[in-house]
Write an enzyme that holds these catalytic residues in place. Structure first.
Site, PDB file in Angstrom:
ATOM      1  N   ALA A 152       0.056 -64.059 -32.664  1.00  0.00           N
ATOM      2  CA  ALA A 152      -0.544 -63.536 -31.322  1.00  0.00           C
ATOM      3  C   ALA A 152       0.016 -63.902 -29.842  1.00  0.00           C
ATOM      4  O   ALA A 152       0.894 -64.973 -30.028  1.00  0.00           O
ATOM      5  CB  ALA A 152      -2.139 -64.233 -31.333  1.00  0.00           C
ATOM      6  N   LYS A 211       4.129 -72.511 -44.946  1.00  0.00           N
ATOM      7  CA  LYS A 211       4.150 -71.877 -43.674  1.00  0.00           C
ATOM      8  C   LYS A 211       5.296 -72.442 -42.774  1.00  0.00           C
ATOM      9  O   LYS A 211       6.049 -72.084 -41.886  1.00  0.00           O
ATOM     10  CB  LYS A 211       2.980 -72.067 -43.144  1.00  0.00           C
ATOM     11  CG  LYS A 211       2.868 -71.571 -41.671  1.00  0.00           C
ATOM     12  CD  LYS A 211       2.561 -70.220 -41.187  1.00  0.00           C
ATOM     13  CE  LYS A 211       2.812 -69.666 -39.923  1.00  0.00           C
ATOM     14  NZ  LYS A 211       1.868 -70.225 -38.931  1.00  0.00           N
TER      15      LYS A 211
HETATM   16  N1  NDP Z   1       0.578 -67.843 -31.254  1.00  0.00           N
HETATM   17  C1  NDP Z   1       0.917 -67.630 -32.279  1.00  0.00           C
HETATM   18  O1  NDP Z   1       1.331 -66.570 -32.889  1.00  0.00           O
HETATM   19  C2  NDP Z   1       0.805 -68.915 -33.378  1.00  0.00           C
HETATM   20  C3  NDP Z   1       0.569 -69.963 -32.947  1.00  0.00           C
HETATM   21  N2  NDP Z   1       0.206 -71.001 -33.861  1.00  0.00           N
HETATM   22  C4  NDP Z   1       0.004 -72.148 -33.693  1.00  0.00           C
HETATM   23  O2  NDP Z   1      -1.183 -72.451 -32.829  1.00  0.00           O
HETATM   24  C5  NDP Z   1      -1.207 -73.495 -31.894  1.00  0.00           C
HETATM   25  C6  NDP Z   1      -1.683 -72.829 -30.438  1.00  0.00           C
HETATM   26  O3  NDP Z   1      -0.620 -72.058 -30.118  1.00  0.00           O
HETATM   27  P1  NDP Z   1      -0.525 -70.981 -29.043  1.00  0.00           P
HETATM   28  O4  NDP Z   1      -1.942 -70.362 -28.992  1.00  0.00           O
HETATM   29  O5  NDP Z   1       0.482 -70.023 -29.373  1.00  0.00           O
HETATM   30  O6  NDP Z   1      -0.547 -71.712 -27.671  1.00  0.00           O
HETATM   31  P2  NDP Z   1      -0.734 -71.412 -26.291  1.00  0.00           P
HETATM   32  O7  NDP Z   1       0.394 -72.227 -25.419  1.00  0.00           O
HETATM   33  O8  NDP Z   1      -0.717 -69.897 -26.033  1.00  0.00           O
HETATM   34  O9  NDP Z   1      -2.009 -72.037 -26.038  1.00  0.00           O
HETATM   35  C7  NDP Z   1      -2.526 -73.468 -26.027  1.00  0.00           C
HETATM   36  C8  NDP Z   1      -3.674 -73.495 -25.055  1.00  0.00           C
HETATM   37  O10 NDP Z   1      -3.929 -74.826 -24.910  1.00  0.00           O
HETATM   38  C9  NDP Z   1      -4.376 -75.098 -23.609  1.00  0.00           C
HETATM   39  N3  NDP Z   1      -4.516 -76.395 -23.352  1.00  0.00           N
HETATM   40  C10 NDP Z   1      -3.628 -77.546 -23.267  1.00  0.00           C
HETATM   41  N4  NDP Z   1      -3.900 -78.459 -23.116  1.00  0.00           N
HETATM   42  C11 NDP Z   1      -5.408 -78.526 -22.748  1.00  0.00           C
HETATM   43  C12 NDP Z   1      -6.306 -79.381 -22.361  1.00  0.00           C
HETATM   44  N5  NDP Z   1      -6.172 -80.763 -22.340  1.00  0.00           N
HETATM   45  N6  NDP Z   1      -7.552 -78.821 -22.538  1.00  0.00           N
HETATM   46  C13 NDP Z   1      -7.810 -77.573 -22.653  1.00  0.00           C
HETATM   47  N7  NDP Z   1      -6.929 -76.715 -23.018  1.00  0.00           N
HETATM   48  C14 NDP Z   1      -5.680 -77.292 -22.996  1.00  0.00           C
HETATM   49  C15 NDP Z   1      -3.318 -74.453 -22.784  1.00  0.00           C
HETATM   50  O11 NDP Z   1      -3.947 -74.261 -21.474  1.00  0.00           O
HETATM   51  P3  NDP Z   1      -3.163 -73.290 -20.433  1.00  0.00           P
HETATM   52  O12 NDP Z   1      -4.123 -71.804 -20.492  1.00  0.00           O
HETATM   53  O13 NDP Z   1      -3.156 -74.066 -19.104  1.00  0.00           O
HETATM   54  O14 NDP Z   1      -1.760 -72.945 -20.838  1.00  0.00           O
HETATM   55  C16 NDP Z   1      -3.459 -72.805 -23.642  1.00  0.00           C
HETATM   56  O15 NDP Z   1      -4.326 -72.254 -23.431  1.00  0.00           O
HETATM   57  C17 NDP Z   1       0.094 -74.124 -31.996  1.00  0.00           C
HETATM   58  O16 NDP Z   1       0.203 -75.175 -32.588  1.00  0.00           O
HETATM   59  C18 NDP Z   1       1.021 -72.962 -32.481  1.00  0.00           C
HETATM   60  O17 NDP Z   1       2.210 -73.318 -33.324  1.00  0.00           O
HETATM   61  C19 NDP Z   1       0.106 -70.667 -35.291  1.00  0.00           C
HETATM   62  C20 NDP Z   1       0.095 -69.265 -35.578  1.00  0.00           C
HETATM   63  C21 NDP Z   1       0.570 -68.287 -34.729  1.00  0.00           C
HETATM   64  C1  KPL Z   2       5.452 -66.826 -36.927  1.00  0.00           C
HETATM   65  C2  KPL Z   2       3.962 -67.094 -36.704  1.00  0.00           C
HETATM   66  C3  KPL Z   2       3.676 -65.897 -35.476  1.00  0.00           C
HETATM   67  C4  KPL Z   2       3.204 -66.631 -37.699  1.00  0.00           C
HETATM   68  O1  KPL Z   2       1.910 -66.803 -37.502  1.00  0.00           O
HETATM   69  C5  KPL Z   2       3.907 -68.397 -36.132  1.00  0.00           C
HETATM   70  O2  KPL Z   2       3.263 -69.202 -36.829  1.00  0.00           O
HETATM   71  C6  KPL Z   2       4.176 -68.925 -34.670  1.00  0.00           C
HETATM   72  O3  KPL Z   2       4.722 -67.801 -33.752  1.00  0.00           O
HETATM   73  O4  KPL Z   2       4.295 -69.952 -34.435  1.00  0.00           O
END
Ligand code: NDP
Ligand code: KPL
Length: 294
Positions: free
Chosen positions: A124, A175
């Protein structure tokens, strides 16, 4: 009515929140750092719109049934203020993050609390606050048990494949075998496919093989076919295909370097397993401009 608080409505958190809001039996509360008005998620099966309650101040938050933590691993300490307000005696906390240390990362913050670790395979991205693109429907895996079954139940009205498995450890390390290889794209700021060559394959193979060796020492079952599958995926990664760590580096943010590669080095040392390629990427990425915060 099940009250669910989502801490961190970023790429993944915003996507998960959008899906959970589709169930009228859920009251979803989005706990954000950057304000947002509403949620729109472009999914492979259509657009989800939702307008949950959004809090940017933890003070008015009350204990809920479920807290889903979706910050980056390097922001966990900053999320503690939310946990202090949202977690009561009956609250269950699910951690939807990458890596293998979901429970230990929260043990000091939530002593004695039920923590449900979740492996998420949902690519995402986020184009603006509250605006997410989900590239694949994907899956979430949690450990078997009462909490795992209840977590699966939260997603009953969604099209995400959510399941509870007996051997969660193997799924988490599997993973990580994929995620550790993402360090290459984070460093080069290129997809691996278009620049693939034998030397690059040696590095990708090294990252993943080291991870698999440490995984096996940690009791995970990692078939050789999984290693080959990750290498094949890297070989075929199209231009523009990145990962959440390369997105962070590109944006000049901190990176989940410790959770995704540093952990392999740390646990490798514990088991006497050499991890020079992961150590190399940790050193280079840590020196590349974004601070490495554990
Ligand atoms: N993106 C992906 O495709 C995938 C991600 N993951 C894992 O999921 C987790 C999240 O990743 P992802 O969604 O990409 O990360 P993002 O950086 O897109 O989102 C993280 C969010 O956390 C918010 N945040 C940080 N600190 C706080 C706080 N103190 N209070 C409230 N909100 C806070 C950020 O705020 P702000 O809006 O200010 O940035 C942001 O909205 C990670 O561990 C990642 O490795 C796993 C699979 C796929
Ligand atoms: C590789 C992927 C998109 C798989 O969900 C992921 O975990 C990340 O971008 O952190």
């Amino acid at each position: 009515m099940t009250k669910i608080a989502i801490i961190g409505p970023g790429a993944l958190g915003g996507t998960i929140a959008g899906w959970l809001c589709q169930n009228a039996a859920h009251e979803v509360i989005v706990c954000a750092r950057t304000p947002l008005v509403d949620l729109r998620v472009e999914t492979p099966v259509g657009t989800l719109n939702a307008a949950p309650q959004v809090l940017i101040d933890p003070a008015p938050a009350q204990p809920v049934d479920w807290v889903l933590v979706l910050t980056k691993t390097y922001d966990v300490a900053a999320a503690k203020v939310w946990l202090d307000s949202l977690v009561g005696p009956g609250t269950r906390v699910a951690v939807l993050q990458n890596g293998v240390e979901h429970v230990s990362r929260f043990a000091a913050l939530l002593p004695g609390q039920a923590i449900v670790p979740a492996v998420v395979d949902i690519p995402a991205s986020r184009s603006a606050p509250g605006r997410m693109i989900q590239q694949r429907l994907g899956s979430i895996v949690v450990p078997e048990g009462d909490d795992g079954a209840d977590f699966v139940g939260l997603f009953g009205e969604t099209k995400i494949d959510v399941s509870a498995v007996a051997d969660w450890n193997s799924r988490a390390w599997g993973k990580l075998c994929l995620n550790c290889a993402g360090a290459v794209a984070a460093l080069t700021q290129r997809s691996t496919g278009p620049v693939w060559n034998d030397d690059l394959e040696v590095l990708v193979r090294g990252l993943v093989s080291e991870c698999a060796a440490v995984a096996r020492a940690e009791g995970a079952v990692i078939p050789d076919s999984l290693i080959e599958g990750v290498i094949e995926g890297a070989r075929n990664a199209p231009e523009g295909a990145g990962n959440s760590m390369s997105v962070d580096r590109f944006a000049g943010r901190q990176m989940e370097l410790d959770a995704r590669n540093g952990v392999i080095v740390r646990l490798g040392k514990k088991h006497g397993i050499a991890t020079p390629i992961n150590a190399l990427f940790v050193t280079l990425l840590a020196a590349s401009g974004s601070p490495w915060v554990t």
